[in-house]
Structure formats: C-alpha cells, structure tokens
Design an enzyme around this catalytic site. Structure first.
Site, PDB file in Angstrom:
ATOM      1  N   HIS A 131       0.803  -1.228   0.000  1.00  0.00           N
ATOM      2  CA  HIS A 131       0.000   0.000   0.000  1.00  0.00           C
ATOM      3  C   HIS A 131       0.841   1.286   0.000  1.00  0.00           C
ATOM      4  O   HIS A 131       0.584   2.216   0.759  1.00  0.00           O
ATOM      5  CB  HIS A 131      -0.939   0.026   1.222  1.00  0.00           C
ATOM      6  CG  HIS A 131      -1.978  -1.056   1.202  1.00  0.00           C
ATOM      7  ND1 HIS A 131      -2.554  -1.537   0.063  1.00  0.00           N
ATOM      8  CD2 HIS A 131      -2.584  -1.734   2.226  1.00  0.00           C
ATOM      9  CE1 HIS A 131      -3.449  -2.463   0.367  1.00  0.00           C
ATOM     10  NE2 HIS A 131      -3.483  -2.613   1.667  1.00  0.00           N
ATOM     11  N   HIS A 205      -9.981   1.743   0.746  1.00  0.00           N
ATOM     12  CA  HIS A 205      -9.727   0.662   1.702  1.00  0.00           C
ATOM     13  C   HIS A 205     -10.715   0.703   2.872  1.00  0.00           C
ATOM     14  O   HIS A 205     -10.306   0.606   4.036  1.00  0.00           O
ATOM     15  CB  HIS A 205      -8.277   0.773   2.183  1.00  0.00           C
ATOM     16  CG  HIS A 205      -7.673  -0.512   2.613  1.00  0.00           C
ATOM     17  ND1 HIS A 205      -7.871  -1.043   3.861  1.00  0.00           N
ATOM     18  CD2 HIS A 205      -6.882  -1.395   1.956  1.00  0.00           C
ATOM     19  CE1 HIS A 205      -7.203  -2.184   3.959  1.00  0.00           C
ATOM     20  NE2 HIS A 205      -6.594  -2.418   2.811  1.00  0.00           N
ATOM     21  N   GLU A 344     -11.446  -4.093  -2.269  1.00  0.00           N
ATOM     22  CA  GLU A 344     -10.566  -3.055  -2.818  1.00  0.00           C
ATOM     23  C   GLU A 344     -10.431  -3.228  -4.329  1.00  0.00           C
ATOM     24  O   GLU A 344      -9.632  -4.045  -4.790  1.00  0.00           O
ATOM     25  CB  GLU A 344      -9.180  -3.170  -2.180  1.00  0.00           C
ATOM     26  CG  GLU A 344      -9.188  -3.175  -0.668  1.00  0.00           C
ATOM     27  CD  GLU A 344      -7.979  -3.911  -0.101  1.00  0.00           C
ATOM     28  OE1 GLU A 344      -6.841  -3.536  -0.419  1.00  0.00           O
ATOM     29  OE2 GLU A 344      -8.169  -4.872   0.660  1.00  0.00           O
TER      30      GLU A 344
HETATM   31  C1  BGC Z   1      -4.184  -6.441   2.553  1.00  0.00           C
HETATM   32  C2  BGC Z   1      -3.949  -7.175   3.853  1.00  0.00           C
HETATM   33  C3  BGC Z   1      -3.486  -6.191   4.876  1.00  0.00           C
HETATM   34  C4  BGC Z   1      -4.557  -5.115   5.012  1.00  0.00           C
HETATM   35  C5  BGC Z   1      -4.234  -4.049   6.026  1.00  0.00           C
HETATM   36  C6  BGC Z   1      -5.228  -5.414   2.802  1.00  0.00           C
HETATM   37  O1  BGC Z   1      -5.477  -4.705   1.632  1.00  0.00           O
HETATM   38  O2  BGC Z   1      -4.549  -7.303   1.517  1.00  0.00           O
HETATM   39  O3  BGC Z   1      -3.021  -8.203   3.700  1.00  0.00           O
HETATM   40  O4  BGC Z   1      -3.263  -6.798   6.101  1.00  0.00           O
HETATM   41  O5  BGC Z   1      -4.761  -4.515   3.774  1.00  0.00           O
HETATM   42  O6  BGC Z   1      -2.952  -3.666   5.968  1.00  0.00           O
END
Ligand code: BGC
Length: 380
Positions: A131, A205, A344
């Site tokens: 991210h 998210h 997402e």
């Molecule tokens: C990811 C997870 C992660 C979460 C929060 C999600 O988009 O796929 O693996 O733990 O975000 O960080």
C-alpha cells in the site's frame, strides 16, 4: 431606485438563488476533524443526501471516516470501521477507509523494473512493499480542491507526490473525488498523472460492517457475491505466483451469494492458510475500463446490502484477518478478526513483475483512472 438598478438586482438575486443549494438537496459542508500530535490540522467534508445517507471524508489520506446508511427498519448506523481522532489513524497500520497508493496491495521485495531502470521501494510488510510503503497516500495530508452541493454532494481532494517518494519514480499529481448522489450511491473517482514513466494503483480501503448492533458484529454470516471466475493465487508472503486460476471448486468461488464464514476455515486449502482467511485478488469478469458490478454483500440480519462497482480489472477481498481485538475503534467497539468486509477494486497485486497481468504503468501524457461506486440498498 432606477428601473435599470431594479433589473440588475433582480438578476443578481436570481443567479444567487440558482447557485445556492435548496434545503432538501445534497450538501457538502466543511468541518475540522482535529489535529495530529505535531499540530497539523486535519479537515473534514461532510456529504449528506436527501436519502439520509451521510459520509465524512477527511484530509488525512483522503479517507472515509464515517458512513451512515439505513437498515431495513430505517435505523441509521455507521457501517465503516475507523477512529475518532487523526492521530489514531496516523499511528495505525490497517488503512481504515483510506485512499491507498501509489501502489495499492503488494509488490514483491518492493522491486520492479521499468524501461530498463530498476527501482527499490520502501519495504513495510514481511520483506515486501504494501500500500505505497512506509508512508503511503493514506498518511499524507490531502488538499481540499473544491466542494459542491446540489443534485449531488461532492468533494475533490488532491495530493502531489514528489519524484522518489517511497522509492517511486516521477512526480505524481493525484486526485480523489467523492460524490454522494441522492439515489444512495457513493462514487469515488481516482485520477493520476506523472512527469516520468512510473507505476500506479489507487484503491479505497474501507472496512465495511453492515450490522446495526455490536452484538451482531461478525461478518461471517454476511452473504458475499464476487463477479469473478478466476483469482490470482499467492505465495506464503502473499505475493502472486503469476497464475490465474479458476475459482470453480475452491473456497474462492463466490459467483453465487455465499456466507463468508462457510469455507474460511478450510484447512485443506493452502491459500486460505497463507492468507489467514480471505486476502485475495479476484479477476473480475467483464471488460476492465467499463464500470461493472464487482461484488455484493448482504447482512441478512440488518437487511443492508452493499454493491461495489468498478472500472478496475481486479478486486481484493480481505476479511479483516489481522484485526486482533487489541484496540478500541469508533463507538467504543473492539475490532476482532472477521469483523469487516474489505473490497478493494484495483490492478492486480505485484502487476509490475508479471507481464501476463494487466499493466500498471503510467507514462507522461497519459491519465490513470479508477472509478469505484458503492451502492447502498436494503432487503426487506
Ligand atoms: C491487505 C492485507 C493487509 C490489510 C491491512 C489489505 O489490503 O490485503 O493483507 O493486512 O490490507 O494492511
């Protein structure tokens, strides 16, 4: 008063009325959300619609901080997880409600090559980049560019990501526009441009929980449908192997509405074990670039239904596996594993390292665009 003056004044009043939202219309109102520990002010924009749905967007991470929708009895509840104060968002690593980028999801070892140049991104997740790295778009303070009230309510926020930030090449200009329509839809429009070849993958998210009461908070009985015949299996650090595999006969087959908890403990499935539940990119059916239904969630108890539409090629479904009950979120609720449905819409994870995945490259002169629509309804 001269006749000319009267005519001019009348014309002025009429044009003022035309630009002033009427009391019943959708409204965008600015507010202050709070401040970070270092004093940085975090602003908010509240969007409200005639349907009663209301959403608060904050400048820290251009994120959804609260979202109220009615259940089948008309009772409003906040259906997204999060916090009451800016610093809690800043200190947390769950990306609650955030705009994630530059590259949503993971890039293996944080490395990729573009036009013969190799790049090393900030590493923040078991040897990989997740991210956007250590301080992605979610932890940047965005600027409110404009707000609009009227037949719909909207806010446009922007951020300029400097060349080299978190290891990414090119200065990138990004915008996130949230629009709440009177028909009960929240639209998110992500756009980006660059001055050097780079990669981009922006997503929303939000951790959805469609319950009306903390007593029924687990999402395991929610019915989930994902419009995907294939998914992209991962290794034990959640980096795609490159395969594009049919969902048929696996716990990833959500082509028909299925309770989330039905197969989440299937110990025979390596992918379920690697992900601690669901944390998977689904390859959406239909043509990327056209807005189409990605997923639908229904909470049979509250009656709330959420539909997610997107132009993106994939959708990550994450079942809140890393919520450990270690902290208290909004409304005094402790968040535990499986308390949220995170959907997402995005490009595929690690796309820059898999030539068989849709490209996530952005060149100067081109424009990146990802559109996400949340449609809220109730089932009686
Ligand atoms: C990811 C997870 C992660 C979460 C929060 C999600 O988009 O796929 O693996 O733990 O975000 O960080």
């Amino acid at each position: 008063m001269s006749a000319l003056r009267t005519v001019l004044l009348t014309a002025l009043c009429v044009s003022a009325l035309a630009t002033m939202p009427d009391a019943g219309a959708a409204q965008a109102r600015r507010a202050t959300f709070g401040a970070l520990a270092d004093g940085t002010r975090i602003d908010a924009v509240d969007l409200t619609s005639r349907s009663g749905i209301r959403v608060r967007i904050i400048t820290l991470g251009a994120r959804i901080q609260s979202l109220y929708t009615p259940d089948r009895t008309g009772k409003l509840a906040d259906i997204v997880l999060g916090f009451d104060s800016p610093q809690q968002y800043f200190d947390d690593s769950n990306y609650f409600g955030a705009t994630v980028g530059r590259f949503a999801n993971r890039i293996g070892k944080g490395r990729f090559t573009l036009d013969g140049h190799s790049y090393q991104l900030a590493i923040n997740d078991h040897g990989n980049s997740l991210h956007g790295g250590t301080r992605g778009f979610d932890k940047r303070v965005w600027k409110i560019e404009s707000t609009r009230s009227g037949s719909s309510a909207s806010v446009r926020m922007s951020y300029v990501s400097p060349d080299g930030e978190e290891g990414y090449p090119g200065t990138m200009h990004v915008t996130a526009t949230y629009t709440l329509t009177d028909s009960g839809e929240l639209r998110i429009d992500y756009r980006a441009t660059t001055d050097k070849p780079t990669i981009v993958n922006m997503s929303g998210h939000s951790y959805f929980n469609l319950a009306s009461s903390p007593a029924h908070f687990s999402t395991m009985r929610d019915l989930l449908q994902i419009n995907a015949s294939h998914y992209t299996p991962v290794d034990d650090t959640l980096i795609p192997t490159g395969a594009i595999t049919p969902v048929a006969g696996t716990p990833f087959d959500f082509r028909k509405p299925t309770p989330i908890g039905l197969r989440i403990r299937d110990g025979n499935d390596t992918q379920i074990r690697y992900c601690h539940g669901y944390d998977m990119n689904f390859v959406l059916d239909g043509r990327p670039g056209t807005i189409r239904l990605a997923a639908r969630v229904e909470d049979p108890r509250s009656g709330r239904v959420l539909e997610v539409y997107t132009t993106a090629p994939g959708v990550q479904f994450y079942s809140g596996n890393f919520l450990t009950g270690a902290f208290v979120g909004k409304h005094g609720i402790v968040y535990r594993q499986g308390d949220a449905v995170v959907l997402e819409p995005q490009d595929f994870p690690d796309a820059p390292n898999h030539p068989n995945f849709p490209s996530a490259t952005l060149n100067p002169g081109a424009a990146y665009h990802n559109e996400i629509v949340y449609r809220f309804a109730v089932k009686r």
